[in-house]
Design a protein around this motif. Structure first.
Motif, PDB file in Angstrom:
ATOM      1  N   TYR A 389       5.389   9.503  -4.345  1.00 44.81           N
ATOM      2  CA  TYR A 389       4.854  10.858  -4.227  1.00 44.81           C
ATOM      3  C   TYR A 389       5.783  11.669  -3.342  1.00 44.81           C
ATOM      4  O   TYR A 389       6.219  11.202  -2.280  1.00 44.81           O
ATOM      5  CB  TYR A 389       3.442  10.821  -3.637  1.00 44.81           C
ATOM      6  N   LYS A 390       6.131  12.850  -3.786  1.00 41.96           N
ATOM      7  CA  LYS A 390       7.074  13.715  -3.075  1.00 41.96           C
ATOM      8  C   LYS A 390       8.397  12.998  -2.806  1.00 41.96           C
ATOM      9  O   LYS A 390       8.997  13.155  -1.742  1.00 41.96           O
ATOM     10  CB  LYS A 390       6.466  14.223  -1.765  1.00 41.96           C
ATOM     11  N   GLY A 391       8.806  12.175  -3.757  1.00 40.62           N
ATOM     12  CA  GLY A 391      10.111  11.540  -3.659  1.00 40.62           C
ATOM     13  C   GLY A 391      10.178  10.309  -2.785  1.00 40.62           C
ATOM     14  O   GLY A 391      11.256   9.730  -2.615  1.00 40.62           O
ATOM     15  N   GLN A 392       9.047   9.874  -2.221  1.00 41.45           N
ATOM     16  CA  GLN A 392       9.036   8.688  -1.364  1.00 41.45           C
ATOM     17  C   GLN A 392       8.244   7.557  -2.010  1.00 41.45           C
ATOM     18  O   GLN A 392       7.133   7.773  -2.502  1.00 41.45           O
ATOM     19  CB  GLN A 392       8.411   8.997  -0.002  1.00 41.45           C
ATOM     20  N   ILE A 393       8.826   6.366  -1.993  1.00 40.36           N
ATOM     21  CA  ILE A 393       8.105   5.186  -2.483  1.00 40.36           C
ATOM     22  C   ILE A 393       7.220   4.672  -1.358  1.00 40.36           C
ATOM     23  O   ILE A 393       7.676   4.473  -0.224  1.00 40.36           O
ATOM     24  CB  ILE A 393       9.075   4.086  -2.942  1.00 40.36           C
ATOM     25  N   ASP A 394       5.963   4.471  -1.677  1.00 41.71           N
ATOM     26  CA  ASP A 394       4.946   4.073  -0.712  1.00 41.71           C
ATOM     27  C   ASP A 394       4.458   2.665  -1.077  1.00 41.71           C
ATOM     28  O   ASP A 394       4.263   2.356  -2.255  1.00 41.71           O
ATOM     29  CB  ASP A 394       3.789   5.078  -0.760  1.00 41.71           C
ATOM     30  N   PHE A 395       4.258   1.809  -0.064  1.00 40.72           N
ATOM     31  CA  PHE A 395       3.886   0.417  -0.294  1.00 40.72           C
ATOM     32  C   PHE A 395       2.585   0.075   0.430  1.00 40.72           C
ATOM     33  O   PHE A 395       2.416   0.396   1.610  1.00 40.72           O
ATOM     34  CB  PHE A 395       4.969  -0.534   0.237  1.00 40.72           C
ATOM     35  N   SER A 396       1.687  -0.590  -0.279  1.00 42.86           N
ATOM     36  CA  SER A 396       0.488  -1.187   0.319  1.00 42.86           C
ATOM     37  C   SER A 396       0.512  -2.683   0.027  1.00 42.86           C
ATOM     38  O   SER A 396       0.472  -3.093  -1.137  1.00 42.86           O
ATOM     39  CB  SER A 396      -0.790  -0.564  -0.258  1.00 42.86           C
ATOM     40  N   PHE A 397       0.599  -3.487   1.056  1.00 48.66           N
ATOM     41  CA  PHE A 397       0.697  -4.949   0.957  1.00 48.66           C
ATOM     42  C   PHE A 397      -0.590  -5.512   1.547  1.00 48.66           C
ATOM     43  O   PHE A 397      -0.840  -5.391   2.735  1.00 48.66           O
ATOM     44  CB  PHE A 397       1.928  -5.412   1.734  1.00 48.66           C
ATOM     45  N   VAL A 398      -1.422  -6.105   0.701  1.00 47.05           N
ATOM     46  CA  VAL A 398      -2.722  -6.629   1.117  1.00 47.05           C
ATOM     47  C   VAL A 398      -2.751  -8.139   0.949  1.00 47.05           C
ATOM     48  O   VAL A 398      -2.308  -8.669  -0.069  1.00 47.05           O
ATOM     49  CB  VAL A 398      -3.860  -6.010   0.275  1.00 47.05           C
ATOM     50  N   SER A 399      -3.254  -8.835   1.933  1.00 48.02           N
ATOM     51  CA  SER A 399      -3.499 -10.271   1.789  1.00 48.02           C
ATOM     52  C   SER A 399      -4.571 -10.690   2.787  1.00 48.02           C
ATOM     53  O   SER A 399      -5.256  -9.846   3.377  1.00 48.02           O
ATOM     54  CB  SER A 399      -2.211 -11.087   1.964  1.00 48.02           C
ATOM     55  N   ASN A 400      -4.677 -12.000   2.995  1.00 49.26           N
ATOM     56  CA  ASN A 400      -5.723 -12.568   3.826  1.00 49.26           C
ATOM     57  C   ASN A 400      -5.107 -13.651   4.700  1.00 49.26           C
ATOM     58  O   ASN A 400      -4.272 -14.430   4.230  1.00 49.26           O
ATOM     59  CB  ASN A 400      -6.829 -13.143   2.934  1.00 49.26           C
ATOM     60  N   HIS A 401      -5.514 -13.706   5.968  1.00 46.91           N
ATOM     61  CA  HIS A 401      -4.930 -14.666   6.905  1.00 46.91           C
ATOM     62  C   HIS A 401      -5.070 -16.108   6.419  1.00 46.91           C
ATOM     63  O   HIS A 401      -4.207 -16.950   6.702  1.00 46.91           O
ATOM     64  CB  HIS A 401      -5.603 -14.529   8.273  1.00 46.91           C
ATOM     65  N   ALA A 402      -6.129 -16.412   5.677  1.00 55.01           N
ATOM     66  CA  ALA A 402      -6.351 -17.781   5.210  1.00 55.01           C
ATOM     67  C   ALA A 402      -5.435 -18.149   4.048  1.00 55.01           C
ATOM     68  O   ALA A 402      -5.273 -19.327   3.731  1.00 55.01           O
ATOM     69  CB  ALA A 402      -7.810 -17.961   4.792  1.00 55.01           C
ATOM     70  N   VAL A 403      -4.836 -17.150   3.411  1.00 54.03           N
ATOM     71  CA  VAL A 403      -4.010 -17.375   2.224  1.00 54.03           C
ATOM     72  C   VAL A 403      -2.526 -17.231   2.536  1.00 54.03           C
ATOM     73  O   VAL A 403      -1.703 -18.059   2.123  1.00 54.03           O
ATOM     74  CB  VAL A 403      -4.410 -16.384   1.101  1.00 54.03           C
ATOM     75  N   LEU A 404      -2.169 -16.184   3.269  1.00 54.42           N
ATOM     76  CA  LEU A 404      -0.779 -15.904   3.611  1.00 54.42           C
ATOM     77  C   LEU A 404      -0.707 -15.516   5.078  1.00 54.42           C
ATOM     78  O   LEU A 404      -1.290 -14.513   5.488  1.00 54.42           O
ATOM     79  CB  LEU A 404      -0.230 -14.774   2.727  1.00 54.42           C
TER      80      LEU A 404
END
Length: 437
Positions: A389-404
């Motif tokens: 959006y507006k020329g910027q790549i945005d990242f959302s990284f979701v996980s769980n402490h028990a898995v990663l």
């Protein structure tokens, strides 16, 4: 008015008491009038039948989307904005929130209200809506916020299977027999796999242990990446897949599975699913990469691009959907496998691309749209979603402490960005605006 849930929708519904929620967050500069926000929510609810529906079961336990005679308005909660990161705490709370499944609606909004800048958080149950549908709702809400009298239209009925699968396919005896046989095979495999999965002393992962790592690439880095992918005749999506799978391998070693699963927007294959229609699931693309350390990064990207393009060209949405509709009898085995079975991929990755949403409105401006997040009850909730959006790549990284492990996730993020950017022909700044919760 009612409609039977399709099998993928039933999978995401789960037991009805466990959340599987998607969340969009939009940051807005300017002032909003509460009455205009209520009006916008009222209009999208009037347009889309699914936003008025709950889910009830018949005597056989089969769930149906059902609109009650008197439906509830989309809830709006207004909270005071203390810091610019409040949206992350609210996002985590939204992952764990449980909707009133029988009565609906399966959507809610939180307005994190500041004097000059606010965030609008839209949360919805994934069994009703996917990321593409969520983005469409964001676009409609902003449109009506800007012009309360804007007519966004009305969809009079639910979208049914018969609406999106051509009649010549549904009446093709040979194709329907093939779907029934595949459905029986799916039920049999699930029953067999389920028999080998023990739930003794096993608990589903806790939502309290989920975490979010958010960051953006600077505009210069984003532009350089777009340009280089264009020169290499590969998609940004493929480059990101290689970066993350490579980083997982470098950080996790033998624990890495070298497999990434990518949802593919089903709307690109089924024109009957219109752009302004809510839908909850897509097709799925599974990919692995060449991990030979002697193969340069961009050569691996080109190799994977060839594989991905071939797989996508062979996708048949009806061959995907119809067998599932003959596999409802295996739903409990599928849930058991997905919830307690051993994970078979490193992460789910989705690139939503450039978001088609205006930024300039009469009384406000969209500062940014954060990449959406989604968390469900499955054995591996690790998900990375990107958007531009507006020329910027945005990242959302979701996980769980028990898995990663959280430290591993941070290391994966740093390595992936290094691999992605270090060989670009122009110098680019490091990723900016990283935040973690």
């Amino acid at each position: 008015m009612k409609r039977k849930l399709l099998l993928p929708e039933r999978i995401m519904l789960g037991d009805g008491a466990t959340p599987f929620n998607g969340v969009f967050v939009i940051r807005i500069n300017g002032t909003l009038a509460p009455e205009n926000l209520y009006n916008a929510l009222s209009k999208i609810q009037a347009k889309h039948p699914l936003l008025r529906a709950g889910i009830v079961q018949d005597k056989k336990g089969t769930p149906y989307f059902t609109i009650p005679e008197v439906y509830h308005a989309i809830p709006l909660t207004i909270k005071e904005r203390i810091t610019a990161d409040d949206w992350q705490q609210e996002t985590k709370a939204a992952w764990a929130s449980v909707f009133d499944i029988p009565n609906g609606p399966l959507i809610r909004m939180v307005w994190i209200k500041g004097s000059e800048q606010s965030e609008l958080l839209l949360a919805f149950h994934h069994c009703m809506c996917d990321g593409g549908g969520g983005l469409m709702l964001v676009r409609e809400i902003l449109t009506v916020l800007d012009d309360p009298d804007d007519d966004i239209g009305i969809h009079p009925t639910f979208t049914t299977l018969e609406d999106i699968v051509p009649k010549n396919i549904l009446t093709d005896t040979r194709q329907m027999l093939k779907a029934k046989l595949k459905g029986a095979f799916i039920r049999g495999v699930l029953t067999l796999l389920s028999a080998f999965i023990s739930t003794r002393n096993k608990q589903a992962i806790r939502r309290e242990d989920d975490y979010l790592i958010h960051w953006k690439l600077a505009p210069q880095a984003s532009a350089a990446l777009f340009q280089h992918c264009n020169i290499q005749a590969v998609t940004v999506n493929t480059a990101l897949c290689v970066a993350f799978l490579s980083a997982f391998k470098l950080v996790r070693g033998e624990q890495a599975m070298n497999k990434i699963t990518c949802p593919v927007d089903i709307r690109k294959f089924i024109p009957e699913i219109k752009k302004d229609v809510i839908f909850s699931f897509g097709l799925s693309l599974e990919l692995s990469i060449n991990n030979d350390p002697d193969v340069p990064f961009w050569e691996r990207v080109q190799q994977l691009q060839t594989i991905a393009s071939q797989k996508i060209s062979k996708m048949d949405p009806y061959d995907f959907m119809l067998p599932f509709e003959h596999a409802h009898g295996g739903i409990k085995h599928m849930r058991k496998f997905l919830t307690y079975g051993k994970p078979v991929y490193d992460l789910m990755f989705s690139n939503m691309g450039k978001l088609d949403v205006r930024d300039k409105y009469h009384s406000f401006e969209v500062d940014t749209i954060f990449s959406p997040t989604v968390v469900g009850p499955f054995a591996n909730p690790t998900t990375i979603i990107t958007s531009t959006y507006k020329g910027q790549i945005d990242f959302s990284f979701v996980s769980n402490h028990a898995v990663l492990d959280h430290r591993d996730a941070l290391a994966i993020k740093e390595l992936a960005m290094k691999l992605l950017l270090e060989d670009l022909p122009v110098a680019v700044p490091a990723p900016a605006l990283s935040s973690i919760i």
